[in-house]
Design an enzyme around this catalytic site. Sequence first.
Site, short mmCIF file in Angstrom:
data_model
loop_
_atom_site.label_atom_id
_atom_site.label_comp_id
_atom_site.label_asym_id
_atom_site.label_seq_id
_atom_site.Cartn_x
_atom_site.Cartn_y
_atom_site.Cartn_z
N ARG A 39 109.67 10.65 38.02
CA ARG A 39 109.70 9.37 38.77
C ARG A 39 109.58 9.64 40.27
NH1 ARG A 39 114.45 7.60 40.20
NH2 ARG A 39 115.46 7.93 38.20
N TYR A 85 95.71 -13.71 46.49
CA TYR A 85 95.87 -13.72 45.03
C TYR A 85 97.14 -14.51 44.67
CZ TYR A 85 97.18 -11.93 40.44
OH TYR A 85 97.57 -11.82 39.13
N ASP A 121 95.42 -6.19 52.12
CA ASP A 121 95.08 -5.94 50.72
C ASP A 121 93.57 -5.73 50.68
OD1 ASP A 121 94.31 -6.23 48.05
OD2 ASP A 121 95.99 -7.56 47.58
N LYS A 138 91.42 -2.79 39.80
CA LYS A 138 90.11 -3.42 40.01
C LYS A 138 89.03 -2.35 40.27
CE LYS A 138 92.36 -7.33 39.71
NZ LYS A 138 93.63 -6.98 39.12
O1 P1T Z 1 97.13 -7.13 38.68
P1 P1T Z 1 97.71 -6.18 39.64
O2 P1T Z 1 97.19 -4.78 39.50
O3 P1T Z 1 99.20 -6.21 39.70
O4 P1T Z 1 97.18 -6.60 41.11
C1 P1T Z 1 97.55 -7.76 41.76
C2 P1T Z 1 96.49 -8.14 42.76
C3 P1T Z 1 96.68 -7.83 44.09
N1 P1T Z 1 95.75 -8.14 45.03
C4 P1T Z 1 94.60 -8.74 44.70
C5 P1T Z 1 93.60 -9.06 45.76
C6 P1T Z 1 94.33 -9.07 43.37
O5 P1T Z 1 93.19 -9.67 43.08
C7 P1T Z 1 95.30 -8.78 42.37
C8 P1T Z 1 95.12 -9.13 40.94
N2 P1T Z 1 94.12 -10.09 40.72
C9 P1T Z 1 93.75 -10.56 39.52
C10 P1T Z 1 94.31 -10.19 38.35
C11 P1T Z 1 92.67 -11.55 39.56
O6 P1T Z 1 92.04 -11.85 38.52
O7 P1T Z 1 92.39 -12.08 40.64
#
Ligand code: P1T
Length: 393
Positions: free
Chosen positions: A53, A105, A176, A201
């Site tokens: 961890r 988001y 971000d 992504k």
């Molecule tokens: O899903 P996760 O890995 O926890 O990421 C969150 C997140 C953070 N920042 C941005 C710009 C994002 O688009 C996302 C997650 N977005 C989606 C799941 C979506 O479909 O827009």
Amino acid sequence: MSAEPSRMRFRTRAVHAGQDPDPGTGDTIPPIHLSTTYTQHGVGRHQGFEYSRTANPTRAALEELIAALEGAERGLAFASGMAATHAVFSLLPAGSHLILSGDVYGGTYRLVTQDMVRRGVAFTLADSSNPEAVGALVSESTRMLFLETPTNPLLKIADIAALKRAVGERVLVVVDNTFATPYFQRPLDLGADIVVHSSTKYLAGHSDVVGGLVATSDDDSYQSLKFIQNAAGAVPSPFDCYLTIRGIKTLALRMEAHEANARVVADFLAAQDCVLAVYHPSHVAGNDAVLVSRQMSGSSGIVSFRIRGGEAAAHAFLENLRLFSLAESLGGVESLACLPAAMTHACFEPELRSRLGITPDLVRLSVGIEDETDLLEDVRQALARAGDGATSL
Ligand code: P1T
């Protein structure tokens, strides 16, 4: 490697940074280190790893890699993009103030409005496309500005350098960078203090890993983030780290392909009578176009658009797609489509959502790397069917 990858060009770093051959075995590819614990020579005498961890060799390789790509001193990996964002928000003490870009988001908005507020952090929603107005929101207690650029789902562009000047040294600017990736945009070079990613992504790139990454050269922030990573423990598995490292090797190639296809799809949509507006960095004008070319070396594979016929037409379009999958998420090699108002941004209050422009007729496409002719044909046929459906309603 004899040369230091962090001094090399982006594509070389993407393949090599953090990935020296294993000194014990010569493994060319970072192994998936599954051991949860590490045998010590004497109490506290070890090779840098005690418990997985706290630190893990596969994760360490990924952390060095994201730092090298973002031009940061340090990187940290988390179990999801939201875990990374949550760790960054944990830098905010109770009683402090956060300026949050309105166009983010939905999960980020939900975390602030339903969790950070409960922890005593005040926030103000801002329009990050107006640095002067953002600067005017800074008060004694303001500690952080958090924004996306391009934004999810409207692809709005914010001037990172101007925002940093507007909020001043004392306020951490967190970007971000999920939509642009470090291949097209490097926020730290523009004055940002911290970069966060949903590596779920484009970075991992194949819709088979949930992960988050942070990069920073601010030592105080790094130490606090490292503490929370270990103390709260939202760390990714070694296998997910391996998959993300593997995905990043082809990031440059994929981003070129995503961008090229997205431009073609955006141009096609813009020429259709049934399309009311197209949102993509290649379709902005005036100062925004100047900003895009100054701040980004490319754009993104995400295209959003508003369809004539409202929510019913949007549903009909999405349900008639054959190649694009109707699904949340983005940034994988396969094309996806979604309805942000009902899916990724459903947790915004309806009034705020429509004020931000996330209307029920707004469709978001994550354009993959398939053949552009097949993608266009799918969009064309789904638009035609949506038009028929909407006019007969
Ligand atoms: O899903 P996760 O890995 O926890 O990421 C969150 C997140 C953070 N920042 C941005 C710009 C994002 O688009 C996302 C997650 N977005 C989606 C799941 C979506 O479909 O827009």
